[in-house]
Design a protein around this motif. Structure first.
Motif, PDB file in Angstrom:
ATOM      1  N   ALA A   1      -1.526  -0.454  -5.980  1.00  0.00           N
ATOM      2  CA  ALA A   1      -2.938   0.489  -6.654  1.00  0.00           C
ATOM      3  C   ALA A   1      -2.448   1.964  -6.660  1.00  0.00           C
ATOM      4  O   ALA A   1      -2.340   2.049  -5.481  1.00  0.00           O
ATOM      5  CB  ALA A   1      -4.410  -0.189  -6.627  1.00  0.00           C
ATOM      6  N   GLN A   2      -2.624   2.841  -7.350  1.00  0.00           N
ATOM      7  CA  GLN A   2      -2.707   4.216  -7.717  1.00  0.00           C
ATOM      8  C   GLN A   2      -4.218   4.794  -7.645  1.00  0.00           C
ATOM      9  O   GLN A   2      -4.637   5.401  -8.776  1.00  0.00           O
ATOM     10  CB  GLN A   2      -2.039   4.329  -8.486  1.00  0.00           C
ATOM     11  N   MET A   3      -5.134   4.743  -6.728  1.00  0.00           N
ATOM     12  CA  MET A   3      -6.751   4.743  -6.915  1.00  0.00           C
ATOM     13  C   MET A   3      -6.862   5.416  -5.519  1.00  0.00           C
ATOM     14  O   MET A   3      -8.159   5.502  -5.645  1.00  0.00           O
ATOM     15  CB  MET A   3      -7.742   3.445  -7.041  1.00  0.00           C
TER      16      MET A   3
ATOM     17  N   ASN B   1      -3.983   9.827  -5.037  1.00  0.00           N
ATOM     18  CA  ASN B   1      -3.922  10.142  -6.955  1.00  0.00           C
ATOM     19  C   ASN B   1      -5.272  10.956  -7.752  1.00  0.00           C
ATOM     20  O   ASN B   1      -5.196  11.109  -8.627  1.00  0.00           O
ATOM     21  CB  ASN B   1      -4.655   8.579  -7.105  1.00  0.00           C
TER      22      ASN B   1
ATOM     23  N   TRP C   1     -10.311   4.016  -1.793  1.00  0.00           N
ATOM     24  CA  TRP C   1      -9.983   4.397  -3.512  1.00  0.00           C
ATOM     25  C   TRP C   1     -11.497   5.024  -4.320  1.00  0.00           C
ATOM     26  O   TRP C   1     -12.629   5.112  -3.372  1.00  0.00           O
ATOM     27  CB  TRP C   1     -10.283   3.187  -3.868  1.00  0.00           C
TER      28      TRP C   1
ATOM     29  N   ASP D   1     -12.677   4.669  -8.052  1.00  0.00           N
ATOM     30  CA  ASP D   1     -12.461   4.050  -9.941  1.00  0.00           C
ATOM     31  C   ASP D   1     -12.869   2.508  -9.712  1.00  0.00           C
ATOM     32  O   ASP D   1     -13.568   2.726  -9.074  1.00  0.00           O
ATOM     33  CB  ASP D   1     -11.102   4.174 -10.076  1.00  0.00           C
TER      34      ASP D   1
ATOM     35  N   ARG E   1     -12.038  -1.708 -11.871  1.00  0.00           N
ATOM     36  CA  ARG E   1     -10.896  -2.444 -12.382  1.00  0.00           C
ATOM     37  C   ARG E   1     -10.726  -3.835 -10.802  1.00  0.00           C
ATOM     38  O   ARG E   1     -11.030  -4.820 -11.873  1.00  0.00           O
ATOM     39  CB  ARG E   1      -9.577  -1.421 -12.277  1.00  0.00           C
TER      40      ARG E   1
ATOM     41  N   HIS F   1      -2.978  -3.756 -18.229  1.00  0.00           N
ATOM     42  CA  HIS F   1      -1.486  -3.026 -17.263  1.00  0.00           C
ATOM     43  C   HIS F   1      -0.848  -3.030 -18.032  1.00  0.00           C
ATOM     44  O   HIS F   1      -0.658  -4.560 -18.589  1.00  0.00           O
ATOM     45  CB  HIS F   1      -1.794  -3.847 -16.221  1.00  0.00           C
TER      46      HIS F   1
ATOM     47  N   GLU G   1      -3.075   3.419 -15.785  1.00  0.00           N
ATOM     48  CA  GLU G   1      -3.496   4.225 -15.061  1.00  0.00           C
ATOM     49  C   GLU G   1      -3.646   3.575 -14.231  1.00  0.00           C
ATOM     50  O   GLU G   1      -4.748   2.509 -14.112  1.00  0.00           O
ATOM     51  CB  GLU G   1      -4.915   5.004 -15.571  1.00  0.00           C
ATOM     52  N   HIS G   2      -3.992   4.176 -12.579  1.00  0.00           N
ATOM     53  CA  HIS G   2      -4.547   3.529 -11.339  1.00  0.00           C
ATOM     54  C   HIS G   2      -3.320   2.314 -10.974  1.00  0.00           C
ATOM     55  O   HIS G   2      -3.621   1.970  -9.879  1.00  0.00           O
ATOM     56  CB  HIS G   2      -5.942   3.201 -11.275  1.00  0.00           C
ATOM     57  N   ASN G   3      -2.648   1.498 -12.149  1.00  0.00           N
ATOM     58  CA  ASN G   3      -1.564   0.412 -11.674  1.00  0.00           C
ATOM     59  C   ASN G   3      -2.072  -1.164 -11.097  1.00  0.00           C
ATOM     60  O   ASN G   3      -1.467  -1.086 -10.302  1.00  0.00           O
ATOM     61  CB  ASN G   3      -0.671   1.075 -11.009  1.00  0.00           C
ATOM     62  N   VAL G   4      -3.219  -1.369 -11.613  1.00  0.00           N
ATOM     63  CA  VAL G   4      -4.278  -2.076 -10.858  1.00  0.00           C
ATOM     64  C   VAL G   4      -3.763  -3.510 -12.521  1.00  0.00           C
ATOM     65  O   VAL G   4      -3.724  -3.196 -13.518  1.00  0.00           O
ATOM     66  CB  VAL G   4      -5.405  -2.120 -11.697  1.00  0.00           C
TER      67      VAL G   4
END
Length: 541
Positions: free
Chosen positions: A215-217, A222, A346, A348, A350, A428, A431-434
């Protein structure tokens, strides 16, 4: 002769955007004091297990309005349009004789159905000198700070448009504390000088949790340096800091560009000091130092925006009290979902992990709810529509999927039997790759299935591992628990009408948009292999 107040209760629904329960002192006072929001809990009930069905802004709001899961109302992500043929609870309340109004952030659409009056922000809206879409005035721009303005509009409606011989349903919806966390001028000097306690998992390595690992959070890595951490673009250039996210500098300059000269001067008076201190420190800072600095910057701005939310909630509560309206009014305070405040490193939302799954929920209803009660019942944003229809004495459509919370609110627990809730996240690659996932949640456990890109299961022991850092799915000691949770998950998916076929349908609708670049924030090196995998799967079909 004075008109008598209606006997059916008024409904004041207060919702903020991304307001973490950790940032309400009725839940936890280690970060901030929120005395006005806390007043609602003191008068009524605070829920510690209130959750959302899909932790992302527009889908959460669609679920609240329709009383249906995302896969039924069709608003599964922030990309897909909201199906305006959905029937919403404000329409039904209006039909039942309620006067209805909405002020603030809806997030989707520009003509909400079922409202006698509305003034809403377009899309995400702006913190300073915001634009509004209105029912009667067209598009307008209002000078000031958005949290104050939305409250001014709300109080003006209560004072000048409310019909005393009708019950009313008022949706009072804040933009704050949504990213990028621009606080009111009056709080800038105070909050940019505050220091906050770090969460225990700020440096979580996500070992054994593949979806969390990719994840990108991350606060450090990020977040944008400009729009998020509020470093001026020229400072970034001076220190050689590159844009982490697209259009970071441009978005920051756009936000500041909305300010008038006085607002900008007050902003600079606080944030130039922040920049100067960082310039001095940066040459000797380690990676850990930078992560800690960015956490503090995040908390200062995020909590600073909440300070004004709390102040303005107090203004509305004071108005209701001063006008003798409190006794016949249900007041709800909630958020469209939770938010990470450094937990797992993190920001965000999700994920189905607690900080984004759980939402604050405080409800007062004098003479019906005992004061100062705490409930750990499993309730959801899915339940609001039927709750409001129930208290209004209006019919509850059979295709709504929630449950009225009146039994829980009034202590009638013989008529409450929920032992698990269902969650499903769809957006998906984005954004954030969850990764996409669905889950069953009980008071003790979570069983989570990640699918499409990653494909694996997690079992969370909520009591043994409250920080949610371990996967017990393959632990032999959890074999029976795993089996029972699978059965419960299957039951809920059948009950709510979710299926693998529906999941695939939403993937097939989303992927062409992602491939065409119509999905915000997804990087090419993440997107391209997912597109290839999806296209290959369609060829096999």
């Amino acid at each position: 002769m004075k008109k008598e107040e209606p006997t059916r209760p008024n409904i004041v629904f207060i919702m903020s955007d991304d307001h973490a329960y950790q940032a309400i002192s009725a839940y936890d006072n280690s970060l901030i004091e929120t005395p006005n929001i806390d007043r609602i809990a003191e008068m009524g009930m605070l829920f510690t297990n209130a959750t959302v069905t899909n932790s992302i802004c527009a889908p959460s709001r669609a679920t609240i309005l329709t009383g249906k899961h995302s896969h039924v109302n069709g608003k599964v992500d922030n990309v897909s349009p909201f199906d305006t043929t959905n029937v919403t609870f404000p329409q039904l309340l209006q039909k039942a004789g309620y006067q209805t109004a909405m002020f603030g952030k809806l997030h989707f659409g520009n003509n909400p159905k079922g409202f006698d009056q509305f003034k809403i922000l377009p899309g995400q809206g702006s913190y300073y000198n915001p634009d509004f879409i209105t029912k009667n005035e067209g598009e307008i721009t209002v000078k000031g700070y958005v949290t104050d303005i939305v409250t001014d509009m709300t109080l003006d409606w209560l004072d000048n448009e409310r019909e005393a011989d009708k019950p009313f349903m008022l949706m009072y919806l804040h933009k704050a504390p949504h990213r990028s966390w621009f606080m009111a001028e009056r709080h800038m000097q105070e909050y940019t000088n505050k220091t906050f306690k770090e969460p225990a998992t700020l440096f979580d390595d996500h070992e054994g949790m593949p979806a969390a690992k990719v994840a990108q959070m991350k606060i450090d890595g990020n977040m944008g340096w400009a729009n998020d951490s509020k470093l001026y673009p020229e400072v970034m250039d001076q220190l050689g800091l590159e844009e982490v996210i697209g259009f970071d500098k441009r978005r920051f300059e756009g936000a500041l560009g909305r300010m008038d000269s006085t607002q900008r001067a007050n902003y600079d008076a606080a944030y130039e000091k922040v920049a100067e201190e960082f310039i001095k420190q940066y040459p000797t800072m380690t990676e850990e130092d930078i992560a800690k600095w960015r956490y503090q910057r995040y908390m200062q701005d995020y909590l600073g925006t909440i300070k004004s939310v709390d102040e303005n909630v107090g203004r509305v509560l004071d108005y209701l009290e001063a006008n003798d309206m409190m006794d016949n009014t249900i007041i709800v305070y909630t958020s469209d979902q939770g938010f990470y405040l450094g937990e797992h490193g993190w920001f965000d939302k999700r994920f189905v992990y607690d900080e984004s799954l759980k939402t604050p929920l405080l409800v007062s209803w004098p003479n019906r709810i005992k004061s100062g009660v705490v409930s750990d019942e499993l309730v959801q944003n899915l339940d609001f529509a039927q709750t409001f229809l129930d208290v209004a004495g209006a019919p509850q459509p059979k295709d709504m999927q929630g449950k009225s919370l009146v039994p829980v609110l009034t202590g009638d627990m013989d008529n409450w039997d929920r032992d698990a809730v269902y969650y499903h996240y769809y957006e998906h690659p984005s954004e954030h790759n969850v990764n996409r996932h669905y889950a069953v949640i009980t008071k003790e456990y979570k069983l989570i299935h990640y699918y499409f890109d990653l494909d694996y299961w997690e079992l969370i022991d909520r009591k043994k591992d409250p920080l949610e850092q371990h996967n017990y799915y393959d632990d032999p000691a959890y074999a029976q628990i795993q089996k029972d949770l699978h059965q419960k998950l299957n039951e809920l998916r059948e009950q709510y009408g979710d299926s693998e076929a529906l999941s695939q349908q939403y993937i097939d609708e989303f992927m062409p948009l992602a491939k065409e670049g119509k999905v915000w924030g997804v990087e090419d090196d993440i997107l391209e292999p997912i597109v290839e995998k999806w296209e290959n799967s369609k060829k096999k079909d």
